[in-house]
Design a protein around this motif. Sequence first.
Motif, PDB file in Angstrom:
ATOM      1  N   LYS A   1     -19.814 -38.837-101.964  1.00 17.24           N
ATOM      2  CA  LYS A   1     -20.358 -38.589-100.537  1.00 17.24           C
ATOM      3  C   LYS A   1     -21.074 -40.044-100.180  1.00 17.24           C
ATOM      4  CE  LYS A   1     -23.600 -36.000 -97.707  1.00 17.24           C
ATOM      5  NZ  LYS A   1     -24.512 -34.866 -97.663  1.00 17.24           N
ATOM      6  N   LYS A   2     -21.701 -40.630-101.047  1.00 17.99           N
ATOM      7  CA  LYS A   2     -22.464 -41.726-100.613  1.00 17.99           C
ATOM      8  C   LYS A   2     -21.772 -43.216-100.960  1.00 17.99           C
ATOM      9  CE  LYS A   2     -26.982 -39.613-101.658  1.00 17.99           C
ATOM     10  NZ  LYS A   2     -28.266 -39.637-102.650  1.00 17.99           N
ATOM     11  N   ALA A   3     -20.401 -42.784-101.264  1.00 16.38           N
ATOM     12  CA  ALA A   3     -19.664 -44.184-101.696  1.00 16.38           C
ATOM     13  C   ALA A   3     -19.053 -44.882-100.343  1.00 16.38           C
ATOM     14  CB  ALA A   3     -18.554 -43.992-102.624  1.00 16.38           C
ATOM     15  N   LEU A   4     -20.024 -45.301 -99.555  1.00 14.38           N
ATOM     16  CA  LEU A   4     -19.675 -45.514 -98.255  1.00 14.38           C
ATOM     17  C   LEU A   4     -18.876 -46.906 -98.188  1.00 14.38           C
ATOM     18  CD1 LEU A   4     -22.918 -44.430 -95.919  1.00 14.38           C
ATOM     19  CD2 LEU A   4     -20.493 -43.391 -96.551  1.00 14.38           C
ATOM     20  N   GLN A   5     -19.214 -47.803 -99.067  1.00 15.18           N
ATOM     21  CA  GLN A   5     -18.724 -49.313 -99.075  1.00 15.18           C
ATOM     22  C   GLN A   5     -17.515 -49.187 -99.606  1.00 15.18           C
ATOM     23  OE1 GLN A   5     -21.218 -52.570-101.145  1.00 15.18           O
ATOM     24  NE2 GLN A   5     -19.954 -52.121-102.669  1.00 15.18           N
ATOM     25  N   ILE A   6     -17.140 -48.347-100.915  1.00 15.26           N
ATOM     26  CA  ILE A   6     -15.707 -47.899-101.346  1.00 15.26           C
ATOM     27  C   ILE A   6     -15.008 -47.512-100.176  1.00 15.26           C
ATOM     28  CG2 ILE A   6     -14.350 -46.952-103.097  1.00 15.26           C
ATOM     29  CD1 ILE A   6     -16.991 -46.943-104.939  1.00 15.26           C
ATOM     30  N   GLN A   7     -15.543 -46.643 -99.469  1.00 16.81           N
ATOM     31  CA  GLN A   7     -14.515 -46.034 -98.623  1.00 16.81           C
ATOM     32  C   GLN A   7     -14.337 -47.138 -97.355  1.00 16.81           C
ATOM     33  OE1 GLN A   7     -16.951 -42.551 -97.364  1.00 16.81           O
ATOM     34  NE2 GLN A   7     -16.761 -41.510 -99.396  1.00 16.81           N
ATOM     35  N   GLU A   8     -15.113 -47.729 -96.894  1.00 17.04           N
ATOM     36  CA  GLU A   8     -14.869 -48.918 -96.192  1.00 17.04           C
ATOM     37  C   GLU A   8     -13.771 -50.209 -96.662  1.00 17.04           C
ATOM     38  OE1 GLU A   8     -14.694 -50.683 -92.608  1.00 17.04           O
ATOM     39  OE2 GLU A   8     -15.930 -48.856 -92.996  1.00 17.04           O
ATOM     40  N   SER A   9     -13.907 -50.149 -97.954  1.00 13.48           N
ATOM     41  CA  SER A   9     -12.887 -51.140 -98.453  1.00 13.48           C
ATOM     42  C   SER A   9     -11.479 -50.206 -98.650  1.00 13.48           C
ATOM     43  CB  SER A   9     -13.426 -51.308-100.017  1.00 13.48           C
ATOM     44  OG  SER A   9     -14.412 -52.089 -99.917  1.00 13.48           O
ATOM     45  N   ALA A  10     -11.662 -48.991 -98.739  1.00 12.70           N
ATOM     46  CA  ALA A  10     -10.190 -48.210 -98.641  1.00 12.70           C
ATOM     47  C   ALA A  10      -9.368 -48.211 -97.408  1.00 12.70           C
ATOM     48  CB  ALA A  10     -10.536 -46.621 -99.195  1.00 12.70           C
TER      49      ALA A  10
END
Length: 282
Positions: A185-194
Amino acid sequence: MQLVDTHVHINFSAFQPDLEAVARRWREAGIVGLVHSCVAPSEFPEIQALADRFPELSFAVGLHPLEVSDQWTDSLGQKIFSLARSDHRVVAIGETGLDFFKASNQEQQKQAFEAQLVIAQELRLPVIIHCREAAASMATLLKSFWQRQGTVPGVMHCWGGTPEETRWFLDLGFFISFSGTVTFKKALQIQESARLVPADRLLIETDCPFLSPVPKRGEKRNEPSYVKYVAQQLAELRNVSLEELAAQTTENARRLFKLPLTQEKSSNFSSISPLLASNAID
């Protein structure tokens, strides 16, 4: 629907009690290929035996950066080279790379990593790269190596970098692989990279037995069948269907690792970026 888990460690003891059941579940989930990573060359015989047991398994050989201080020597590099040549099912060198989290041996890690890049280049194999707290140093080393000796294809595995760092490695021609961390849920940076990785550079993995994805995050042991949850999350983040995401990442894995997979939908993804084409292995 077909999936490929591009990073597993099913030789670990956590899988010994029920590996046949684990394999049954990954096959039921549509996983047609697995790439087994290697922490140290001493694992090679047991990984090789797993590939004898499970024909969908290909594998790598290399030395993990956290093992460098205890194990790296020039002779070990020669052993990695020899082992990689000894079995046609070896599809990569690794996992290798840099891990600077609490590390006091950064220069030694760089030496071992660069030596394994040379091995990969000589054998025309891609590298599986582990990078923790070392993205800037990693990018600098790779750019220098590219200038001196030419490029090496590969994948940034279990990627957790910022969008800016992601672009660095995309510019160097790498594939980017996401694990269960992209579902957190808090992995916003990774999700933006994805979201920003081009479709033809995207891979999926579990890194099992570590990093179980949501909705299995509470389980102590991750397993290959759970890669479907990584695929589902990436499909949602990228606003594509799960079937499209699965087909694309399977084709990408086949292309990078030269996996012997049925190319059911490869004609839909035949275009390769110019930079990737320059790094491709003939």
